[in-house]
Design a protein around this motif. Sequence first.
Motif, short mmCIF file in Angstrom:
data_model
loop_
_atom_site.label_atom_id
_atom_site.label_comp_id
_atom_site.label_asym_id
_atom_site.label_seq_id
_atom_site.Cartn_x
_atom_site.Cartn_y
_atom_site.Cartn_z
N PRO A 1 24.71 57.23 24.98
CA PRO A 1 25.78 56.82 25.91
C PRO A 1 25.55 57.41 27.29
CG PRO A 1 26.64 57.96 23.95
CD PRO A 1 25.16 58.13 23.94
N ASP A 2 25.88 56.61 28.34
CA ASP A 2 25.86 57.17 29.70
C ASP A 2 27.12 57.99 29.92
OD1 ASP A 2 23.44 55.86 30.74
OD2 ASP A 2 24.56 54.02 30.29
N TRP A 3 28.22 57.55 29.32
CA TRP A 3 29.49 58.27 29.35
C TRP A 3 30.38 57.75 28.24
CZ3 TRP A 3 34.08 55.53 30.83
CH2 TRP A 3 33.86 54.24 31.34
N SER A 4 31.45 58.49 27.97
CA SER A 4 32.36 58.06 26.89
C SER A 4 33.80 58.27 27.33
CB SER A 4 32.10 58.89 25.62
OG SER A 4 32.83 60.12 25.69
N PHE A 5 34.71 57.56 26.65
CA PHE A 5 36.15 57.86 26.82
C PHE A 5 36.79 57.93 25.44
CE2 PHE A 5 37.95 53.72 25.82
CZ PHE A 5 36.90 52.84 26.06
#
Length: 215
Positions: free
Chosen positions: A77-81
């Motif tokens: 992942p490049d980023w997560s929420f």
Amino acid sequence: SNREQKEKVADKIAERVRSGDVIGVGSGSTSYLALLAISKKVKEQKLDVLAIPTSHEVSLACSIVGLKTTTLQNARPDWSFDGADEVDPQKGLIKGRGGAMFAEKLVIKSSPENYILVDSSKFVSYLGEKFAVPVEVDPRAINLVETELLKLGAREIDLRLAKGKDGPIISEAGNLIVDVRFNKITSEYEKEIKAIPGVIESGLFIGYEVEILTT
Ligand code: DER
């Protein structure tokens, strides 16, 4: 209202999306609203985005909203929420009301940037103030784990029961979940719980790289 707060923070995180992103998608009602906001932007702007779901619920939601998905085996992942049940002043979290904390912790640990979306009701002075700590347990180890949790100072251990089925809930990984209340949760508890043979994961997230987004 609580729902309006969640929608505001969901819209905020949708601004973060860039074409080409691989995004870790958490479980729970706040993450769901964020997923809707993100999929709307992806569709409108024809962005090339991949989601990594953290539960059956999220992968089903991705297929309904038309978001392409991948897995941690195929992408980073490049980023997560994600959401949380409790956030303490040191950004320690209790997660797992939704029962997806094993996959959620894999995604959060794999992502360089993690946004935790919470409304004001989630802030506590100390972890365990309101929520129990969910612990995912291999079914063969349920007695061993309960015995060891009591030695750790657990004062209440509840096997999480299913609603639409007799007996306990079974997690995505095929395990049981117990909800554990302690008198005092120290920063060592995540490691100490994890060290019990048969524990797959707990909902304690202490010392993770997370950014708290709230309204
Ligand atoms: O299960 C989880 O960890 C979820 O993120 C949950 O704790 C938060 O769910 P909510 O956004 O519905 O409060």
